[in-house]
Design an enzyme around this catalytic site. Sequence first.
Site, PDB file in Angstrom:
ATOM      1  N   GLU A  95       0.852  -1.202   0.000  1.00 22.69           N
ATOM      2  CA  GLU A  95       0.000   0.000   0.000  1.00 22.69           C
ATOM      3  C   GLU A  95       0.883   1.245   0.000  1.00 22.69           C
ATOM      4  OE1 GLU A  95      -2.452   1.512  -0.765  1.00 22.69           O
ATOM      5  OE2 GLU A  95      -4.054   1.401   0.723  1.00 22.69           O
ATOM      6  N   ASP A  96       0.395   2.311  -0.638  1.00 21.19           N
ATOM      7  CA  ASP A  96       1.177   3.550  -0.673  1.00 21.19           C
ATOM      8  C   ASP A  96       1.158   4.259   0.677  1.00 21.19           C
ATOM      9  OD1 ASP A  96      -1.525   4.175  -0.833  1.00 21.19           O
ATOM     10  OD2 ASP A  96      -1.373   5.350  -2.670  1.00 21.19           O
ATOM     11  N   ASP A  99      -3.895   5.753   6.086  1.00 23.07           N
ATOM     12  CA  ASP A  99      -4.423   6.968   6.706  1.00 23.07           C
ATOM     13  C   ASP A  99      -5.370   6.528   7.827  1.00 23.07           C
ATOM     14  OD1 ASP A  99      -4.865   9.803   6.756  1.00 23.07           O
ATOM     15  OD2 ASP A  99      -6.664   9.547   5.573  1.00 23.07           O
ATOM     16  N   PHE A 148      -1.937  16.161   3.938  1.00 25.32           N
ATOM     17  CA  PHE A 148      -2.318  15.478   2.708  1.00 25.32           C
ATOM     18  C   PHE A 148      -1.150  15.571   1.739  1.00 25.32           C
ATOM     19  CE2 PHE A 148      -4.279  14.651  -1.339  1.00 25.32           C
ATOM     20  CZ  PHE A 148      -5.085  13.564  -1.028  1.00 25.32           C
ATOM     21  N   ARG A 161       0.507  11.996  -9.483  1.00 25.82           N
ATOM     22  CA  ARG A 161       1.063  10.671  -9.179  1.00 25.82           C
ATOM     23  C   ARG A 161       2.484  10.519  -9.691  1.00 25.82           C
ATOM     24  NH1 ARG A 161      -3.133   7.335  -7.354  1.00 25.82           N
ATOM     25  NH2 ARG A 161      -5.156   7.681  -8.313  1.00 25.82           N
TER      26      ARG A 161
END
Length: 176
Positions: A95-96, A99, A148, A161
């Site tokens: 996973e990047d 959160d 963010f 991206r």
Amino acid sequence: MLKERLIAEDKIQQIISTLAEEIDADLEGRDPVFICILKGAVFFFTALTQRLHHGVVVDFIQASSYGATTESSGTVTLVKDVTVDIAGKDVYIVEDIVDTGLTLADVVALLRARHPRTVQVVALLSKPSRRKVDVALDFVGIEIEDRFVVGFGLDFAERFRNLPEIWEYVPGPEDA
Ligand code: IMP
């Protein structure tokens, strides 16, 4: 707008190399399937798997995303499933960023139901202060504060991206 560069390109590469070393040591005696959570993790996924010294099976899964906001909706739907059989395998979910943990918790539950031998999670970034569900991360690149971020696979409304570094993004009037 792109507010501040938080993680430089060479630092990201260094973090990934360290993670690859840890995972390589963990791979001894396993039958691994690496599953990339699309789209955000794809840049991290290719960089990470290419640094491993073991041959591994790769596959892709896609859950729903935030859309053009910076808050999770809390409901995750599957857009694309894996195509390999993971029963009896050692699964590494890549996973990047974690959160709230809601996306990952759903993906872990979904994959566990298919009876893999083990399920582990690899995350490039984690925002621990934002967590809403307790989800175990086995390999974490770096923890960040509640900001963010975009770049290196991470987007705001599908943009940014491709940036090779990680930036803080603050929505402005242009995003309204
Ligand atoms: P969670 O379900 O709240 O943990 O969110 C997981 C997903 O939301 C990640 O896979 C990302 O796609 C996205 N996400 C969470 N935080 C950020 C961020 O700071 N920038 C870009 N995407 C994010």
